[in-house]
Design an enzyme around this catalytic site. Sequence first.
Site, PDB file in Angstrom:
ATOM      1  N   ILE A   1       0.854  -1.193   0.000  1.00  0.00           N
ATOM      2  CA  ILE A   1       0.000   0.000   0.000  1.00  0.00           C
ATOM      3  C   ILE A   1       0.886   1.237   0.000  1.00  0.00           C
ATOM      4  O   ILE A   1       1.782   1.385   0.843  1.00  0.00           O
ATOM      5  CB  ILE A   1      -0.942  -0.011   1.208  1.00  0.00           C
TER       6      ILE A   1
ATOM      7  N   GLU B   1       2.051  -3.406   5.776  1.00  0.00           N
ATOM      8  CA  GLU B   1       1.127  -3.063   4.697  1.00  0.00           C
ATOM      9  C   GLU B   1       1.424  -3.840   3.419  1.00  0.00           C
ATOM     10  O   GLU B   1       1.001  -3.463   2.328  1.00  0.00           O
ATOM     11  CB  GLU B   1       1.180  -1.553   4.423  1.00  0.00           C
TER      12      GLU B   1
END
Length: 311
Positions: free
Chosen positions: A193, A235
């Site tokens: 991300i 992430e």
Amino acid sequence: MNELRKVILSNIDDFFSALENLSGAILILFDNEGKILDHSPSLISLVEKSDTLKGENISDLVVDNSQALLKGHGSKPVRIGLSDSRSNIHLVSGFVMLVDESRRLFLGVKIGLSAGDIMESMSKVTDELASLTRELARKNKELQAANKEIERLMNCDPLTGLSNRREFMNKLDKEIESLCSTCKPLSIIMADIDDFKEVNDTRGHPEGDRVLQLFAEILNEIISPRRTTVRYGGEEFIVMLPETTSEEATEIAEEVRKNFERETEKKLGFTVTASFGVATFKPSDTKSSILKRVDDALYSAKSGGKNRVVR
């Protein structure tokens, strides 16, 4: 002994009552023809009769091979068998005493277990074993469920519900082993991300967690259950795609990328993007080498401007 006899004779009723209560003694007074003249209440209990046995013949109670023992008397112990109403044989050990020329007294106690006692005990044991078996089966079922839940928790990321890194590594080993026999393609997508630290810093960790959960939801919507979706750490996410070519994996990654960008704006009110690397297993690859190649592809996507797929 003379004094002892006097004391007993002077309290004969109390003596026999105490004797029976203390030891469960069985007393039978009978004549030379075997007619029962009197007996202790314990005989009723033993042979399971509901009324007195006075007037009955002792031969109806005593099994054939021990009837002759009652015709003698003296200090030598005898062992007789008494039959109850269910034809069970109870062994009783004691002494035959000559009261006078026409009467004898048998004084004894039950020894061992009758066939009925044994069957009753066996029945109780069988019931207890059956109950224990059912309880063990229930406990085993609970243990299996608990072990299954423990295994799930060990292999699952609690925030997103996806598989974790440990589970992925185990499955990747198995997939690589099977490639030798199937000769089918295996592709891996690695996603990260974009600017996730900034999301946490500006919007808070709860909102950051929601971003991670939304990404996992999109993966589950697009990726079939037989394929492995993984929160690799922080992430970073991985998708393992058996029987999937590089072109097919790239199309899947592109679909996830577009959906994630659109859904964050729609559901969270702000746009978040992700970058993707794709690698397909080569004959010369090992687990380490394919993971390095997909990580390199992800790095190229990041360094090339983010929010893109590179293979």
